[in-house]
Design a protein around this motif. Structure first.
Motif, PDB file in Angstrom:
ATOM      1  N   GLY A 155       0.835  -1.200   0.000  1.00 49.16           N
ATOM      2  CA  GLY A 155       0.000   0.000   0.000  1.00 49.16           C
ATOM      3  C   GLY A 155       0.866   1.244   0.000  1.00 49.16           C
ATOM      4  N   GLY A 156       0.265   2.348   0.410  1.00 43.13           N
ATOM      5  CA  GLY A 156       0.988   3.622   0.462  1.00 43.13           C
ATOM      6  C   GLY A 156       2.000   3.664   1.593  1.00 43.13           C
ATOM      7  N   ASP A 157       2.641   4.804   1.753  1.00 42.26           N
ATOM      8  CA  ASP A 157       3.703   4.944   2.740  1.00 42.26           C
ATOM      9  C   ASP A 157       3.166   5.134   4.156  1.00 42.26           C
ATOM     10  N   LEU A 158       3.875   4.552   5.101  1.00 41.28           N
ATOM     11  CA  LEU A 158       3.610   4.744   6.521  1.00 41.28           C
ATOM     12  C   LEU A 158       4.145   6.108   6.937  1.00 41.28           C
ATOM     13  N   HIS A 159       3.386   6.835   7.769  1.00 43.52           N
ATOM     14  CA  HIS A 159       3.870   8.152   8.200  1.00 43.52           C
ATOM     15  C   HIS A 159       5.180   7.987   8.966  1.00 43.52           C
ATOM     16  N   HIS A 174       9.787   2.093  -2.952  1.00 41.01           N
ATOM     17  CA  HIS A 174      10.803   3.144  -2.988  1.00 41.01           C
ATOM     18  C   HIS A 174      11.382   3.371  -1.603  1.00 41.01           C
ATOM     19  N   GLN A 175      10.886   2.602  -0.632  1.00 40.86           N
ATOM     20  CA  GLN A 175      11.418   2.648   0.725  1.00 40.86           C
ATOM     21  C   GLN A 175      12.028   1.292   1.063  1.00 40.86           C
ATOM     22  N   SER A 176      12.851   1.267   2.098  1.00 48.53           N
ATOM     23  CA  SER A 176      13.479   0.020   2.519  1.00 48.53           C
ATOM     24  C   SER A 176      13.796   0.083   4.005  1.00 48.53           C
ATOM     25  N   THR A 177      14.215  -1.029   4.533  1.00 49.04           N
ATOM     26  CA  THR A 177      14.568  -1.092   5.946  1.00 49.04           C
ATOM     27  C   THR A 177      15.885  -0.356   6.199  1.00 49.04           C
ATOM     28  N   TYR A 197       4.072   9.135  -0.446  1.00 49.35           N
ATOM     29  CA  TYR A 197       2.787   9.183  -1.156  1.00 49.35           C
ATOM     30  C   TYR A 197       1.732   8.343  -0.434  1.00 49.35           C
ATOM     31  N   ASP A 198       0.479   8.725  -0.625  1.00 46.91           N
ATOM     32  CA  ASP A 198      -0.699   7.999  -0.111  1.00 46.91           C
ATOM     33  C   ASP A 198      -0.627   7.725   1.393  1.00 46.91           C
ATOM     34  N   VAL A 199      -0.087   8.664   2.153  1.00 42.15           N
ATOM     35  CA  VAL A 199      -0.076   8.518   3.609  1.00 42.15           C
ATOM     36  C   VAL A 199      -1.492   8.763   4.126  1.00 42.15           C
ATOM     37  N   ASP A 200      -1.987   7.859   4.953  1.00 39.79           N
ATOM     38  CA  ASP A 200      -3.349   7.962   5.483  1.00 39.79           C
ATOM     39  C   ASP A 200      -3.326   7.578   6.962  1.00 39.79           C
ATOM     40  N   GLU A 201      -3.701   8.505   7.818  1.00 35.80           N
ATOM     41  CA  GLU A 201      -3.604   8.284   9.262  1.00 35.80           C
ATOM     42  C   GLU A 201      -4.518   7.156   9.751  1.00 35.80           C
TER      43      GLU A 201
END
Length: 232
Positions: free
Chosen positions: A65-69, A164-167, A83-87
Motif C-alpha cells: 500500500g501507500g507509505d507509513l507516516h 521506494h522505501q526500505s529497511t 505518497y498515499d499517507v493515510d492516518e
C-alpha cells in the motif's frame, strides 16, 4: 472449510465501476490466497482497531500500500517522495500488526506490511531509496535453513518489487532472511515467534499465478492458518 484469511483493505480515491471513493484489495493477492485454499476476507480498516473482529479469522495477510507516516518509526521530517499517507490506515495496520505479533496468529506481511511490522517492533525505514525498486524483478538471496528457504525449497528466488522505501534499521525482534544484490533486506522472520510469521519486501502475488515458488508463500500461510504451524 477454507481457512479465513483477513486482508485489510486499502483506501482508494476511486475505482473502476464505482462512483465514489473505494476500499480495495489487489485482485492478484486475493486470487493467490484463494488458489492456495484460503478464503480471502477483505477487512474494512476501521480505527480504532477491535481485536474481536479477528475471532473468526484463521490467518492474516498484511498487504502492500501507500507509505507509513515517518513519525511511526521516529522520524521528524518527511521526504517529498512520500505518497498515499493515510492516518486511519496507519492506525489500523499498526494495531492489527501488534495484535498478530502478540497472539501468534499466522501472518504473511508483504511490502508495506513488512514495513509496518518493522515499525511496530522498533525498527526504522529509509523514506526514499536513491535507486528504488519500483517496477523491478531481481534475484534475491535467501538464508539457508530459514523458513523462507524451506518454503521456496531454494536459496534464491526472483522477486517482483515495487517499493521506494526500505529497511534502514531492522527491529531487534526480526531476523533478516533474504537480501537483494544491493544489500536491501528483502525478507525477515521473527527471532522468537509465537506463531507462523513471514515478511517479504517484494510482491509475490505479482507472479504467483505462473511462478510456483511465489505461490508457495500463500500455500504456506494457508497451511499454517489451517493448523499446520511450521510444518511444511
Amino acid at each position: 472449510m477454507r481457512p479465513l484469511i483477513a486482508i485489510p483493505a486499502r483506501f482508494s480515491a476511486s475505482a473502476s465501476a464505482l462512483r465514489y471513493a473505494a476500499e480495495v484489495a489487489a485482485r492478484a493477492l486475493v486470487e493467490a490466497v484463494y488458489r492456495a485454499g484460503g478464503e480471502p476476507f477483505v477487512m474494512h480498516p476501521a480505527a480504532p482497531f477491535d481485536p474481536s473482529r479477528l475471532e473468526r479469522c484463521d490467518g492474516v495477510l498484511l498487504p502492500g500500500g501507500g507509505d507509513l507516516h515517518p513519525r511511526h518509526y521516529g522520524a521528524t521530517s518527511e521526504h517529498e517522495a512520500l505518497y498515499d499517507v493515510d492516518e486511519e490506515q496507519d492506525a489500523f495496520d499498526l494495531a492489527l500488526a501488534s495484535h498478530v505479533l502478540e497472539t501468534g496468529l499466522p501472518t504473511l506481511a508483504v511490502c508495506r506490511g513488512f514495513q509496518v511490522v518493522n515499525a511496530v517492533l522498533g525498527g526504522a525505514l529509509n523514506q526514499h531509496m536513491e535507486r528504488d525498486h519500483r517496477h523491478k524483478v531481481h534475484p534475491v538471496t535467501v538464508t539457508p535453513g530459514s523458513l523462507l528457504a524451506k518454503i521456496l525449497d531454494s536459496e534464491e528466488t526472483m522477486a517482483s518489487c515495487y517499493h521506494h522505501q526500505s529497511t534502514a534499521t531492522l527491529a531487534p525482534g526480526l531476523t533478516p532472511t533474504a537480501h537483494a544484490g544491493d544489500g536491501t533486506v528483502e525478507a525477515a522472520e521473527l527471532a522468537d515467534p509465537r506463531g507462523w510469521f513471514l515478511a517479504v519486501q517484494w510482491h509475490p502475488e505479482d507472479t504467483a499465478a505462473t511462478d510456483r515458488s511465489q505461490q508457495s508463500l500463500f500455500h504456506a500461510l494457508v497451511r499454517a492458518s489451517a493448523g499446520g504451524g511450521h510444518r511444511l
